[in-house]
Design a protein around this motif. Sequence first.
Motif, PDB file in Angstrom:
ATOM      1  N   LEU A  41     -48.174  49.451 -65.311  1.00 46.19           N
ATOM      2  CA  LEU A  41     -49.429  49.163 -65.988  1.00 46.19           C
ATOM      3  C   LEU A  41     -50.595  49.901 -65.342  1.00 46.19           C
ATOM      4  N   TYR A  42     -50.721  49.803 -64.016  1.00 45.12           N
ATOM      5  CA  TYR A  42     -51.892  50.388 -63.359  1.00 45.12           C
ATOM      6  C   TYR A  42     -51.910  51.913 -63.483  1.00 45.12           C
ATOM      7  N   LYS A  43     -50.713  52.520 -63.514  1.00 44.38           N
ATOM      8  CA  LYS A  43     -50.659  53.978 -63.667  1.00 44.38           C
ATOM      9  C   LYS A  43     -51.062  54.388 -65.087  1.00 44.38           C
ATOM     10  N   ARG A  44     -50.673  53.571 -66.074  1.00 37.69           N
ATOM     11  CA  ARG A  44     -51.044  53.898 -67.455  1.00 37.69           C
ATOM     12  C   ARG A  44     -52.549  53.741 -67.657  1.00 37.69           C
ATOM     13  N   ILE A  45     -53.125  52.729 -67.017  1.00 36.93           N
ATOM     14  CA  ILE A  45     -54.576  52.553 -67.112  1.00 36.93           C
ATOM     15  C   ILE A  45     -55.288  53.791 -66.571  1.00 36.93           C
ATOM     16  N   TYR A  63     -48.821  49.435 -75.243  1.00 40.67           N
ATOM     17  CA  TYR A  63     -48.641  50.712 -74.557  1.00 40.67           C
ATOM     18  C   TYR A  63     -48.941  50.574 -73.070  1.00 40.67           C
ATOM     19  N   LEU A  64     -50.045  49.913 -72.751  1.00 38.46           N
ATOM     20  CA  LEU A  64     -50.404  49.770 -71.338  1.00 38.46           C
ATOM     21  C   LEU A  64     -49.348  48.994 -70.566  1.00 38.46           C
ATOM     22  N   HIS A  91     -45.201  54.786 -77.355  1.00 39.35           N
ATOM     23  CA  HIS A  91     -46.098  55.604 -78.175  1.00 39.35           C
ATOM     24  C   HIS A  91     -47.536  55.345 -77.761  1.00 39.35           C
ATOM     25  N   GLU A  92     -48.233  56.386 -77.342  1.00 42.07           N
ATOM     26  CA  GLU A  92     -49.609  56.252 -76.886  1.00 42.07           C
ATOM     27  C   GLU A  92     -50.546  56.227 -78.093  1.00 42.07           C
ATOM     28  N   THR A  93     -50.706  55.047 -78.670  1.00 44.29           N
ATOM     29  CA  THR A  93     -51.509  54.884 -79.878  1.00 44.29           C
ATOM     30  C   THR A  93     -52.979  55.157 -79.603  1.00 44.29           C
TER      31      THR A  93
END
Length: 221
Positions: A3-7, A61-62, A68-70
């Motif tokens: 999660l933190y990396k996607r943020i 996504y997060l 899929h990065e909407t």
Amino acid sequence: MELYKRIKARREKLGMSQEELATKLGYKSRSTINKIEMGKNDITQSKIIAFANALQTTPSYLMGLDEHETEIYTDDKFPNPNITEDYTTFPVIGDIAKGYNHIAIESWDGDKVDIPNSYLKGHIPKDFFVLCIKGDSMYPQYQDGDKVLILRQSTVNYSGDVGAVIYNDEISTLKKIEFVEDEDWLRLVPVNPNVPPILIAGEELKHCRIMGVPKLLIREM
């Protein structure tokens, strides 16, 4: 990806600083965002929704439930606001139903509205968008055909505040939004007593996001 990396990756993709993200989420300093992006601070599910709104993507996504990065906002396909010394001309983007069954497809038929710059209260024009109201569930506060200037933000200011919200990832509505901080539910409440409220909880929250809050009502008499 955690999660933190996607943020962090999503923030950097948008060209957004930690300070900007902190401001959007109501944090007092960038240090909170920095700790979250380093995996040092946990965040609640309700905050994950707020992060998704601020980063223009979905909670799924997060959280890694959807690869899929909407992209949520796609305003680049619409005319930019035209700014003059005294006013800004906004395109009226699609419409937002005051009921519960309107698919949130952004469209533009050429309709525009002029907003005096003094009404922007120091914000830049890109912080806003204008939507047209359909339906009567918020009558008499909002009426069919009204145009509403919406300030982009990922949360409402308080429980019971009116907000523009999308739920089920596609249905848009304008409602009073009731919630309790750190509890995983919210309720969409109409002004018209003949229209029932709707409860969004649990898994449904991952597919719900707040687009902004109304700041100006434009009504033709």
